[in-house]
Scaffold this motif. Structure first.
Motif, mmCIF file in Angstrom:
data_model
loop_
_atom_site.group_PDB
_atom_site.id
_atom_site.type_symbol
_atom_site.label_atom_id
_atom_site.label_comp_id
_atom_site.label_asym_id
_atom_site.label_seq_id
_atom_site.Cartn_x
_atom_site.Cartn_y
_atom_site.Cartn_z
ATOM 1 N N VAL A 176 15.272 -8.990 -7.605
ATOM 2 C CA VAL A 176 14.325 -9.756 -8.420
ATOM 3 C C VAL A 176 13.035 -10.046 -7.657
ATOM 4 O O VAL A 176 11.969 -10.203 -8.271
ATOM 5 N N SER A 177 13.116 -10.080 -6.326
ATOM 6 C CA SER A 177 11.927 -10.369 -5.521
ATOM 7 C C SER A 177 10.999 -9.165 -5.394
ATOM 8 O O SER A 177 9.849 -9.311 -4.983
ATOM 9 N N THR A 178 11.514 -7.987 -5.731
ATOM 10 C CA THR A 178 10.704 -6.770 -5.547
ATOM 11 C C THR A 178 10.524 -5.965 -6.825
ATOM 12 O O THR A 178 9.814 -4.951 -6.810
ATOM 13 N N ARG A 179 11.126 -6.405 -7.912
ATOM 14 C CA ARG A 179 11.076 -5.571 -9.128
ATOM 15 C C ARG A 179 9.679 -5.476 -9.734
ATOM 16 O O ARG A 179 9.398 -4.569 -10.512
ATOM 17 N N HIS A 180 8.796 -6.431 -9.394
ATOM 18 C CA HIS A 180 7.438 -6.382 -9.935
ATOM 19 C C HIS A 180 6.450 -5.764 -8.939
ATOM 20 O O HIS A 180 5.227 -5.888 -9.116
ATOM 21 N N SER A 181 6.976 -5.096 -7.919
ATOM 22 C CA SER A 181 6.107 -4.434 -6.949
ATOM 23 C C SER A 181 5.222 -3.399 -7.638
ATOM 24 O O SER A 181 5.644 -2.707 -8.568
ATOM 25 N N HIS A 182 3.993 -3.295 -7.163
ATOM 26 C CA HIS A 182 3.057 -2.320 -7.718
ATOM 27 C C HIS A 182 3.029 -1.027 -6.904
ATOM 28 O O HIS A 182 2.152 -0.173 -7.122
ATOM 29 N N ALA A 183 3.963 -0.900 -5.967
ATOM 30 C CA ALA A 183 4.014 0.313 -5.142
ATOM 31 C C ALA A 183 4.165 1.545 -6.030
ATOM 32 O O ALA A 183 4.919 1.542 -7.009
ATOM 33 N N LYS A 184 3.457 2.608 -5.671
ATOM 34 C CA LYS A 184 3.483 3.839 -6.458
ATOM 35 C C LYS A 184 4.496 4.853 -5.919
ATOM 36 O O LYS A 184 4.980 5.711 -6.673
ATOM 37 N N THR A 185 4.790 4.744 -4.633
ATOM 38 C CA THR A 185 5.706 5.703 -4.017
ATOM 39 C C THR A 185 6.772 4.954 -3.216
ATOM 40 O O THR A 185 6.601 3.777 -2.863
ATOM 41 N N LEU A 186 7.866 5.656 -2.924
ATOM 42 C CA LEU A 186 8.915 5.053 -2.100
ATOM 43 C C LEU A 186 8.400 4.741 -0.706
ATOM 44 O O LEU A 186 8.857 3.773 -0.075
ATOM 45 N N LYS A 187 7.472 5.532 -0.212
ATOM 46 C CA LYS A 187 6.896 5.275 1.103
ATOM 47 C C LYS A 187 6.208 3.917 1.135
ATOM 48 O O LYS A 187 6.208 3.222 2.171
#
Length: 352
Positions: A64-75
């Motif tokens: 739940v702490s990371t589900r709204h991350s805007h990261a585009k890649t796994l890196k």
């Protein structure tokens, strides 16, 4: 309320909810967890507690702490998740399930191939697996533990290792629940467990709600109920077990173990395999959490019950040496001394 209705951590309708155990028994309130700070505070302030439940909360909390991350890649996504995991793991140092669950989640992410959206769903799925595995593990411990107990027994327990401390059933309370279903008519004595009163507020509460015959006693009454012949077995949980069988549990557990040995009463420690830390050689190597002294002098009183400014020492756990433990009950079987040898055999058998 039946045992199945007590859920300390749940994920429903896209929301992570924890039962605020700091409010029990007066108020049953669920709190929604949305940020890493929410998770950290919930664990640190004992809103969720008990080694297995902390592991479950950490797993869902990482998602739940990371589900709204805007990261585009796994890196980009992996370092963000690791930063959150490194933050949450600092909430409490002694319970090994906290670091175990977060490491498991990170290991899955590190080897995952796919896009970020799929990685997030994988984290949720892994948290679900940790919860279900713990529920099944507790049920199995209950079955193994019940083979050591007989109908009508008087049983002493310390702190809370019931369903409130796990995904369901509990560890050391699991055989009590399963025995109650079979009309074993156990007579349970629950230590109050100073200074945070987990025995009084939590164990006595959940056993009473489930219809179990439970008597609350102060911690310093354990000896007299043993001397009276009212105790046939002691069952406790464990927050971290070293490779040699030394077990860290709530403060006061070691004193109960020493008393039990004096009176010839079996002392059973219930330990999920996820709680066995094979990298920790002995109990001397376990870091013991020290907490605010106000928990002793002020927390439960309308006014301070100790002199102003008096020094306090408030360790949250102590370590019971393996020599005082009659048997270790895990979800994969019952282990007896020599523990260093037989716990290793258990690990090898589990891996196979």
């Amino acid at each position: 309320m039946k045992v199945s209705e007590v859920v300390p951590v749940k994920f429903v309708g896209g929301k992570m909810l924890i039962l605020d155990q700091s409010k029990l028994p007066g108020e049953e309130k669920y709190l929604e967890m949305e940020t890493k700070e929410d998770i950290y505070v919930a664990i640190k302030k004992l809103k969720v507690r008990g080694a297995p439940a902390i592991g479950v909360a950490a797993a869902y909390g990482l998602y739940v702490s990371t589900r709204h991350s805007h990261a585009k890649t796994l890196k980009e996504f992996r370092p963000e998740v690791k930063e959150v995991a490194d933050y949450i793991v600092k909430a409490r140092p002694t319970a090994v399930n906290l670091s175990w669950a977060l490491s498991r989640m990170m290991d899955r992410l590190d080897t995952f191939n796919g896009d970020v959206s799929d990685a997030k769903q994988m984290l949720l799925s892994e948290a679900d697996k940790i919860r279900v595995e713990d529920e099944n593990s507790c049920h199995k411990m209950g079955e193994y533990g019940l083979t050591l107990l007989k109908p009508g027994m008087g049983i002493l327990t310390h702190c809370n290792a019931g369903t409130l401390a796990t995904a369901k059933y509990g560890t050391s309370l699991a055989p009590i629940y399963l025995g109650t279903e079979k009309n074993y008519d156990f007579k349970v004595f629950a230590d109050e467990t100073r200074p945070l009163l987990q025995g009084a507020r939590l164990t006595a509460w959940e056993l009473t709600k489930a219809g179990v015959d439970v008597t609350l006693i102060c911690d310093n009454m354990a000896s007299i109920v043993m001397k009276n012949g009212w105790i046939d077995a002691v069952v406790v949980g464990c927050d971290r077990m070293a490779a040699n069988g030394d077990g860290a549990n709530k403060i006061g557990t070691s004193a109960v173990a020493i008393l039990a040995k004096e009176y010839g009463i079996p002392f059973y420690m219930f330990v999920p395999t996820s709680t066995i830390d094979y990298d920790t050689k002995t109990g001397d190597d376990i870091q013991i959490e020290l907490r605010d002294g106000k928990e002793i002098s002020e927390m439960w009183y309308k006014q301070p019950m100790a002199p102003q400014g008096v020094k306090t020492y408030n360790p949250s756990f102590d370590v019971t040496p393996a020599r005082y433990i009659t048997a270790v009950i895990t979800e994969n079987g019952i282990v007896r001394a020599p523990y260093e040898e037989n716990l290793l055999k258990l690990k090898e058998r589990t891996v196979k």
